[in-house]
Structure formats: structure tokens, C-alpha cells
Write an enzyme that holds these catalytic residues in place. Structure first.
Site, PDB file in Angstrom:
ATOM      1  N   GLU A  99      -3.463  61.151  59.101  1.00  0.00           N
ATOM      2  CA  GLU A  99      -2.354  61.388  58.190  1.00  0.00           C
ATOM      3  C   GLU A  99      -1.289  60.354  58.493  1.00  0.00           C
ATOM      4  O   GLU A  99      -0.988  60.081  59.654  1.00  0.00           O
ATOM      5  CB  GLU A  99      -1.762  62.780  58.410  1.00  0.00           C
ATOM      6  CG  GLU A  99      -2.637  63.896  57.897  1.00  0.00           C
ATOM      7  CD  GLU A  99      -1.989  65.263  58.117  1.00  0.00           C
ATOM      8  OE1 GLU A  99      -0.778  65.304  58.440  1.00  0.00           O
ATOM      9  OE2 GLU A  99      -2.685  66.264  57.992  1.00  0.00           O
TER      10      GLU A  99
ATOM     11  N   ASP B 219      10.786  68.895  58.504  1.00  0.00           N
ATOM     12  CA  ASP B 219      10.364  68.249  59.738  1.00  0.00           C
ATOM     13  C   ASP B 219      11.307  68.518  60.894  1.00  0.00           C
ATOM     14  O   ASP B 219      12.523  68.476  60.745  1.00  0.00           O
ATOM     15  CB  ASP B 219      10.238  66.736  59.532  1.00  0.00           C
ATOM     16  CG  ASP B 219       8.969  66.395  58.763  1.00  0.00           C
ATOM     17  OD1 ASP B 219       7.899  66.867  59.180  1.00  0.00           O
ATOM     18  OD2 ASP B 219       9.058  65.687  57.746  1.00  0.00           O
TER      19      ASP B 219
END
Lengths: 266, 411
Positions: free
Chosen positions: A49, A60
Site C-alpha cells: 500500500e 491517521d
């Protein structure tokens, strides 16, 4: 034709282990180093990824934020990310690439143009953190026309009814978020509980591959190895940050970490 | 794009939460889908519930102290010459700004949903201060996210939050201002949505937060409508409503009840923060024609670069220092119901000096932006034009900046 992502899962199953997915931020800490990291960890990881850094990432945690801010500060642009993928895909041992990011970047680039470019450079899948189902329905269709998987995120808060609907519309790979957390949070749920949630999802359509991510580290990865795949992201981003701090080579350190992670799930 | 009459603007979004088919929505991580849906169900039910409305009105009246004053600024009017300048002194509200309405409603909703903790973002510190007050009042634990730069420049509000027992969490990422505080607050909610309610401090964020905030601040225009009729016998033939616009909560609330009037009768003027005259940076996405993008879960006009990275803003006023703008205002702009312009830091300071020189009113730096444009435009208007400026915050919090920029005499 099978998407390369399917082949990666197939291979891991044949070896009786989960697929190992890594996450690094494109351009961390530089465009070229980011490419070297991908090339180096390809030896151990099954699917890579690659994060599209964004400066207001609402899902995040601090590790990935640090990586993203560093990449942006070093001038990474969306075109550079395509360049990295294109170069990487020329490596004959290359693995499937999943770009992961926030919708605004794609929206500004233009959905159509973005997908064409993805297709051209060899992107195999996409994860768009803030474009959930059903908002992503039309985009999902556009992706599959280019043979790119749009990977749906599933969370412990996703209701049974919603899970059924999302999985029905989904491509062959989905992503289960282990717990209520941003990326890189401390694992606050027992691996047993995570696996029990995981199997409930898996039961809905056993043919679709489901990976687990969020909070997975060297310590916890082994206890989740019954999953189709496991994603490690923040731990790798942290390794890059620590290496830079200690003036060590991030490439070697990240490669060692990924190798260790792989050994835990063999 | 059509603004419909006879239906509240907050309820004019489509089933996915988009106003005008493209502003707003719910661009959120999967984890937040469920808590947002739960909040939507609760809010849609309670906003029609007479008991809940009575409860809200009780707290608004007895605790917030509504209605706030509607006063004529006689000396300023005389000095400017032209339209009559009035002010709706929303800073009279408990706590000193309009943010108290939204904070109170969010705490009432949190209580109903059984949540014990509430988290919120703040820029100027008003949203945080009010949330800490309301949380204390309703027995909720409170966490406030605030940019480190804003903590530095808005100390009086930080002290107030702490005094009310809230935990103030400094945010060091990005520009260390409101935009980062909202992101960090959303992250906290992602990780704690099972136990914690979130209050977004303005008419921004995922659609339901835009709606709750707009519904709450609309109290301002409900009062103003009554006060105008009391004063003039009817709604004036030429009414101009000036309000500063950061996220857009006070302006939306100031205008909502007048939405269905023809704009020739009731004109809405939103004043964004133009930033320092010498800087290219600003917090005025509508005035400067910023492109549509996604920020904090909603599609809106937002300052960004060609890649879609959100750009840093610059403004003397922490409360307006936000790169985006409420989807409601994007909708009002594109349907041409409201007009948007900007005032620079210097213009806002000049207006502050003028207002405080002539009147017993101390608008904070945010409404000083609105005063700047109102004064400039009022000069050219007829005497029967009624200009109303929402003085939505008190300058107490700006003491440090005012001393720095204007000297002790003005602080």
C-alpha cells in the site's frame, strides 16, 4: 484475468499463511528513497500500500501524519506518486500496488483522469479513507472498468445490515479496521475479539479476501495470522522516522522490520 | 441550483446530505458512519419534539439569557452619515458569544444519547469555552482541541475552559490553528465514538453537524425578527444584515429567519477574513473564488493548491482563520441569496477603533470585520436603510492582540 491482488492472496494461501501488506507514504522521506523502499521490501511483502500524503488526514494517527507531512514538505506531488509506481512496476519482482488516500486529492485530479493514470502506471487497487459506501458506489463501478479494485473499509461500528450491503457491492478484497482508532493506535481490543469480528465478516462472503489493519505491530501480528491478510503501516512509518532521527539508513531498517514481520506469520 | 422557500435551509439537503447537489455530504471514515447516523436519527426526532424544544428554550432563556439586545448605534450612525446602523449584541449571551447556542444543544443531545464525554474543536476559543461551560452545566466530561498557535493568542478563553474543568489539548500539527484542531478532534472521535459525543464548533463538518449548528444559532434571527417588528412595526423595507463569516455559524443563524424575504428587502452580506493587506494568504474562500474541495467531511469552497492540499490561512482573527466555509454558505452564494466580501486585518482593526470610540460596544476582531464593511457601505445608503451588524463576540479575548496592534488605550 485475475487482478494481481487475487494472485497475491492465492500465493499466500498456498503457503498456508496470511498475505503481508505494508503501508508506506509515497515520497517519504523523498521520491527516490520511497521507490528504493518499495523495491527492497518487495522481497518480503505480498501487497504494497502506498499512501498519498494529505495535509488534513482525519483518520491517521501521529506516525502516518509525520510521514505525510515530511513527504509534502519535501515537495511530493501527485504526479511524483505516479512516477514512483511506474518505476516500481518496471521491477520484475514487483508486487501489487494499492494507493491509499483521501478523496479530495482524487476529486481535484478528476476521477476519470486519475483512474486512467492509475491504470497506465499499474496501480492494482485503491483505498479512499473518506469516501465510504454508499457515497463511493459510482466510483466503485468506474474502478472496476479499469480493472482496479476499490477496497471497502469495514469497521467494528459497521452494522450487520450495512456490512451485508457493502460486501455485496464490493470488489474481491475488503479491509477490516481492527478497532475504534486512527491508524497506529495501541491495540485496545484482544486479538481474539478482533478475530471473532473478522470471522463474522468473512462468513458473509467467504470468497472475498478480507485483510485486517490498524494497530498491528511486530508484537501482535502473529496472533492475527488466520486472516487472509494483515496490514502494517504506522510501525513502518515510525521506523522511517526513528531511522532519520538516529541518522541511520531507513531503507535497511524498514527492510529488516518487514522481514521480521514476515517471519512471524510463516 | 435552487433555494426553496417555506422549508428550512438546514433541511434542504438531499438524502446524502448535499445542498444544491454538491455542497456538504459525509466524507468520513467508515468508523464514523454509524455514530453519525445515530446522531441524525436522534436530531431529526428531537427537533420535532415539543418537549425537547421547550427544554432547549428553557436553557436558552434562563441560562444563556436570551434575547440579546438589539440597539441603535446612534453616534456611529451620526459619524458615518447614511444608513441607520444598528447592532444585534449577541455577545450579551452567557459566555460572550454565539457559540453558546450550539454548545448547549450538543450537550442536550449528548445527554439524550447517554454519552458521558463530549469533545470539541475551537479556534478563537469561544466554541471551546462555551462547550466547557455547557458540559459543566450538564455534567459531561469535556475535551477541547485547540491549535497551539491559537492557545498562545487567545489565552483568556483557554483559562476559562480550564476553569470550567475542561481538558485543553494543544494541537501541534500543520498550521497549529483551527483547521488542525478540527482534524484532531475528528480523529479523537474516530477512536472514541462509542463513549464520546462530538460537537463541531461551527456550521462545518459532516452534514448533521452543519444542520445542528445552524438549527441552534438560528435563535439569533428568531429574536431579531421580533425585535425589528417591535422597533419598526414591521420588517423594514430596506434591511441589510452584516455578519462575519469564518465557518459560518453566527451569520447563518443571524440570517436564517429572513431567508424567504426577497433579497431586495433583506440583503445578507457575509464578511470573510481577508488577512493582512501585505500577505497573499487569507481566510476568504468565497471572496477569492476558491475551488470546491473536501475538508472535514464536507464538500465546500476551500483554499487549496492544485494537488488538493489544504492551504494555510492567515488572519488576525482566530475565529475566522479557517480555509473552508460552511456548505450552507456555499449554497447561499451559488443561489445568490447572500453576498460575500472580505475585510483585511487592518480594516477590521480600524473598524474596531471607530466602533469603540463612538459606542459602548466592544466587538471582538471577528465582528469587527463585519463592522468594517458595514461602515464603508452604510455611508452610501439612504437614511431609511436599516443596517444591522451582528456583534457576535466580545473583545475581551483579543486583549493581547489589541495591545500589540493598537496600544493599551484600546485594549
Amino acid at each position: 484475468m485475475l487482478n494481481q491482488i487475487d494472485l497475491a492472496f492465492k500465493k499466500a494461501k498456498e503457503e498456508n499463511r496470511p498475505a503481508l501488506l505494508t503501508y508506506t507514504v509515497a515520497g517519504d522521506s523523498s521520491k527516490s528513497q520511497s521507490l528504493v523502499i518499495l523495491n527492497t521490501i518487495s522481497k518480503y511483502a505480498d501487497i504494497l500500500e502506498l499512501g498519498i500524503p494529505h495535509n488534513t488526514p482525519v483518520a491517521d494517527g501521529s506516525q502516518i501524519q509525520t510521514s505525510a507531512y515530511r513527504a509534502i514538505k519535501n515537495g511530493i506531488k501527485i504526479e511524483d506518486i505516479f512516477w514512483i509506481v511506474k518505476k516500481y512496476k518496471k521491477n520484475k519482482n514487483s508486487k501489487p500496488i494499492i494507493l491509499m488516500g483521501y478523496y479530495n486529492m482524487i476529486f481535484q485530479y478528476g476521477e476519470k483522469k486519475f483512474l486512467e493514470k492509475c491504470k497506465r502506471v499499474g496501480v492494482n487497487g485503491l483505498i479512499i479513507v473518506d469516501l465510504p459506501w454508499p457515497e463511493n458506489k459510482s466510483f466503485t463501478k468506474k474502478c472496476i472498468k479499469k480493472s482496479i479494485y476499490l477496497i471497502q473499509l469495514l469497521s467494528p461500528t459497521t452494522s450487520k445490515e450495512r456490512l451485508n450491503k457493502i460486501i455485496k457491492d464490493s470488489h474481491p478484497m475488503n479491509y477490516f479496521i481492527s478497532m475504534l482508532s486512527t491508524t497506529g493506535g495501541k491495540l485496545k481490543v484482544s486479538p481474539k475479539k478482533i478475530m471473532s469480528n473478522y470471522f463474522k465478516i468473512k462468513k458473509i462472503n467467504p470468497k472475498k479476501n478480507v485483510v485486517i489493519g490498524f494497530g498491528i505491530t511486530e508484537k501482535s501480528i502473529k496472533s492475527l495470522k488466520k486472516a487472509d491478510g494483515l496490514v502494517v503501516g504506522s510501525a513502518i512509518c515510525k521506523e522511517i522516522s526513528v531511522s532519520i532521527q538516529k541518522r541511520q539508513n531507513p531503507v535497511t531498517n524498514v527492510a529488516n522490520l518487514v522481514k521480521k514481520l514476515k517471519n512471524k506469520i510463516l | 441550483m435552487i433555494l426553496r422557500k417555506g422549508i428550512q435551509v438546514i433541511d434542504q439537503g438531499d438524502e446524502l446530505g448535499f445542498w444544491g447537489g454538491k455542497f456538504g455530504g459525509n466524507f468520513v471514515p467508515e468508523t464514523l458512519k454509524k455514530p453519525i447516523e445515530d446522531l441524525e436519527i436522534l436530531f431529526n426526532k428531537l427537533k420535532k419534539d415539543k418537549k425537547f424544544i421547550a427544554e432547549r428554550d428553557k436553557y436558552f432563556k434562563n441560562w444563556i439569557g436570551v434575547p440579546t439586545r438589539f440597539i441603535k448605534l446612534k453616534n456611529l450612525t451620526k459619524h458615518v452619515g447614511g444608513a441607520q446602523i444598528w447592532s444585534k449584541v449577541v455577545s450579551d449571551a452567557n459566555g460572550g458569544a454565539h457559540k453558546i447556542y450550539n454548545a448547549t444543544v450538543h450537550c442536550l443531545l449528548a445527554k439524550r444519547s447517554g454519552k458521558k464525554i463530549i469533545c470539541g474543536d475551537t479556534g478563537a476559543g469561544y466554541a471551546g469555552k462555551m462547550l466547557s461551560m455547557a458540559a459543566k452545566k450538564f455534567g459531561l466530561k469535556c475535551k477541547i482541541f485547540m491549535g497551539a498557535k491559537d492557545i498562545e493568542r487567545q489565552q483568556p478563553n483557554v483559562r476559562a475552559m480550564k476553569k470550567n474543568g475542561a481538558e485543553v489539548i494543544p494541537v501541534y500539527s500543520g498550521s497549529q490553528t483551527l483547521v488542525d484542531a478540527v482534524s484532531e478532534c475528528m480523529r479523537f472521535w474516530v477512536a472514541n465514538c462509542d463513549t464520546t459525543a462530538m460537537c463541531v464548533g461551527s456550521t462545518v463538518g459532516p452534514a448533521v453537524f452543519v444542520r445542528i449548528c445552524g438549527w441552534s444559532t438560528s435563535q439569533i434571527s428568531r429574536e431579531l425578527k421580533v425585535q425589528l417588528i417591535e422597533e419598526f412595526g414591521s420588517i423594514p423595507k430596506k434591511l441589510k444584515l452584516y455578519n462575519c463569516v469564518g465557518g459560518g455559524s453566527s451569520s447563518f443563524g443571524f440570517w436564517n429567519e429572513f431567508m424567504d424575504y426577497d433579497k431586495k428587502q433583506c440583503e445578507f452580506i457575509g464578511v470573510e477574513a481577508g488577512g493582512p493587506t501585505k500577505s497573499k494568504r487569507h481566510a476568504a474562500p468565497l471572496t477569492h473564488g476558491s475551488k470546491i474541495g473536501i475538508l472535514h467531511g464536507a464538500a465546500q469552497y476551500v483554499n487549496q493548491n492544485s494537488d488538493g492540499q489544504i492551504e494555510e490561512t492567515e488572519s488576525i482573527s482566530a475565529g475566522l482563520d479557517y480555509p473552508g466555509i460552511s456548505p450552507l454558505h456555499c449554497f447561499l452564494k451559488d443561489t445568490k441569496r447572500a453576498r460575500y466580501t472580505a475585510a483585511s486585518d487592518e480594516e477590521a482593526l480600524k473598524a474596531y477603533k471607530l466602533v469603540t470610540k463612538y459606542e459602548k460596544l466592544r466587538p471582538s476582531l471577528e465582528p469587527s470585520h463585519a463592522f468594517s464593511v458595514a461602515i464603508r457601505e452604510a455611508k452610501k445608503m439612504s437614511k431609511n436603510t436599516i443596517v444591522v451588524v451582528n456583534s457576535c463576540g466580545d473583545a475581551y479575548k483579543d486583549k493581547k492582540i489589541l495591545i500589540n496592534r493598537l496600544g493599551r488605550k484600546y485594549a
